[in-house]
Design an enzyme around this catalytic site. Structure first.
Site, PDB file in Angstrom:
ATOM      1  CD  GLU A  71      66.340  57.214   6.527  1.00 52.16           C
ATOM      2  OE1 GLU A  71      67.566  57.324   6.596  1.00 52.16           O
ATOM      3  OE2 GLU A  71      65.565  57.803   7.303  1.00 52.16           O
ATOM      4  CB  CYS A  72      61.769  52.561   7.897  1.00 49.83           C
ATOM      5  SG  CYS A  72      61.025  51.369   9.038  1.00 49.83           S
ATOM      6  N   GLY A  73      59.429  53.296   6.515  1.00 45.84           N
ATOM      7  CA  GLY A  73      58.069  53.554   6.042  1.00 45.84           C
ATOM      8  C   GLY A  73      58.047  53.974   4.595  1.00 45.84           C
ATOM      9  CG  LEU A 121      61.176  49.249   1.918  1.00 43.73           C
ATOM     10  CD1 LEU A 121      61.634  49.035   0.475  1.00 43.73           C
ATOM     11  CD2 LEU A 121      62.027  48.421   2.891  1.00 43.73           C
ATOM     12  CB  SER A 158      67.401  50.176   3.002  1.00 48.27           C
ATOM     13  OG  SER A 158      67.815  51.171   3.912  1.00 48.27           O
TER      14      SER A 158
END
Length: 459
Positions: A333-335, A337, A435
């Site tokens: 998730e986010c970081g 990714l 993502s």
């Protein structure tokens, strides 16, 4: 439920009015009284809940009305409140600020009404006298169905000033004023972007914070607060379909948990454990070996602040890439990714090699790239959703990811019934899915069955 339990929502007139600071002070004061305290946060914020947890030693829970349906949110609240004497819920933004202009959608006010909880309104006392009553009266009258049970005045320099404000509010608004929060120059939270977990723990244990809590015991009427917020009944809730209790038995999840990766909803981890998954924490920054696992989760955080160290830890990068290549079911998730991409360009313009599991490049920007709630429909089978299934989540990032593979999520942002933006996001490469979307699994816990199935296929 015992009639001696108390629960209240601390709301503010707007963002930046001091809700988090006062919440932390209240949590400390209540614990000093020997009460079992359960903290909550309205909305998807990871940072405030981490502060709550650092102060209390109790996992703070997110109550997010966009990602979680009312029956499920009610059930989660009841579940976590059961073992506590007091529930303290920190609001989000201003009391009536939600998603769009509807004050009954994703706002603190809407949640207070849903859970039948009283609101304690935090109002700014700086540079004001009788006019403070007009502010409070406006919040009282905006929604007569909402129970505002009392007020606390923030940023007050003297008892004489407080008495003037207290008289104005109680006289014109017929509302109890429960005390004031003095100006405390030595009490400040680090900048949100730099608020790391390790810094939180040292900050809240520092002498200024302890003195602040001791001062609040003198300036707030805690007994009256608890009396006004006593609750004997809460709305009934219902949990959604859950994975079978043994669905994750035999599976080990390696969870990235350090200064670079630490954004996880406590409920998500609990759902995994209830399904039988064994969770082993590790550090992509400091460890050189990946725990033996069939599942791997790289949460959000601050990889851009630690890009040099993450890049330099080649044994860990190699271990995660090898896990990806042999089919370990990896979710990022986010970081996470950003870490799984080929390179990361930090704010100083330096580019750092990363894991290389998701073909693409991350680049830090100076302003938010995307912020807020969105829905994402899977266009093919992914690690957490089958083709056609929709995920509801939240994005908050300054970086942008330029992929070299096709996206697997069709995303859109809707506000006040109008679609504001559409975009493609989320990338599935082999058994790895990454993502920018932050997800609360309680919206549909059976999404974990997709993850378990992928993990078992590769094991």
């Amino acid at each position: 439920m015992s009639d001696r339990r108390s629960a209240f929502l601390l709301a503010g007139t707007g963002s930046g009015c001091g809700k988090t600071t006062v919440t932390l002070g209240l949590l400390t004061v209540l614990q000093r009284r020997g009460l079992r305290v359960q903290p909550f946060k309205v909305g998807p914020d990871y940072l405030d809940t981490a502060w709550h947890s650092a102060v209390t030693g109790v996992a703070s829970r997110n109550l997010d009305s966009f990602m979680i349906s009312p029956p499920v949110l009610n059930a989660l609240f009841r579940q976590h409140f059961t073992a506590a004497d007091v529930a303290v819920i920190e609001g989000v933004m201003g009391l009536y600020d939600g998603y769009g202009t509807d004050p009954n959608y994703c706002s603190s006010a809407a949640l207070a009404k849903q859970l039948a909880l009283p609101v304690i309104l935090l109002v700014d006392g700086k540079a004001v006298s009788t006019s403070i009553a007009a502010t409070v009266m406006g919040f009282q009258h905006f929604d007569p169905q909402l129970r505002i049970a009392g007020a606390i005045v923030n940023r007050v320099n003297s008892d004489s000033h407080f008495q003037l404000l207290k008289h104005a509010i109680e006289h014109y608004c017929d509302l109890p004023v429960l005390g004031y929060v003095p100006v405390a120059p030595g009490v400040a939270l680090p900048e949100r972007h730099l608020g790391l977990v390790t810094a939180r723990e040292s900050v809240v244990n520092a002498q200024p914070w302890q003195e602040f809590a001791a001062r609040l015991e003198q300036t707030l009427d805690i007994d009256r607060l608890l009396a006004l917020s006593q609750t004997t009944a809460l709305p009934q809730g219902e949990f959604p379909a859950m994975p079978a209790p043994e669905a994750g038995v035999g599976l080990t999840l390696a969870l990235a948990d350090d200064e670079a990766f630490n954004f996880y909803y406590a409920d998500n981890l609990q759902l995994l454990e209830h399904a039988g998954v064994r969770i082993v924490r590790f550090s992509p920054l400091h460890d050189h070996e990946l725990p033996t696992c069939q599942m791997l989760w790289l949460g959000g955080g601050y990889p851009e602040l630690h890009a040099r160290a993450l890049s330099a830890n080649l044994p860990m990068r190699d271990a995660i890439l090898a896990a990806h290549r042999r089919g370990v079911a990896i979710y990022a998730e986010c970081g996470g990714l950003m870490y799984l991409g080929d390179t990361l360009l930090d704010a100083a313009g330096e580019e750092w090699p990363m894991v290389g599991a998701i073909p693409g490049h991350s680049r830090m920007g100076s302003q938010l790239t995307r912020f807020g709630y969105c829905e994402a429909r899977a266009t093919q089978q992914t690690l957490l959703a089958g083709a056609g299934e929709t995920l509801r989540g939240h994005e908050f990032h300054y970086s942008d990811f330029t992929p070299r593979v096709d996206a697997v999520l069709a995303c859109h942002k809707t506000r006040d019934g109008e679609v504001l933006k559409r975009w493609q996001g989320g990338w599935q490469v082999g058994n790895t899915f990454a993502s920018y979307l932050h997800l609360h699994f309680a919206q549909r816990p059976t999404m974990l069955e997709h993850w378990f199935a992928a993990a078992r296929r590769a094991s």
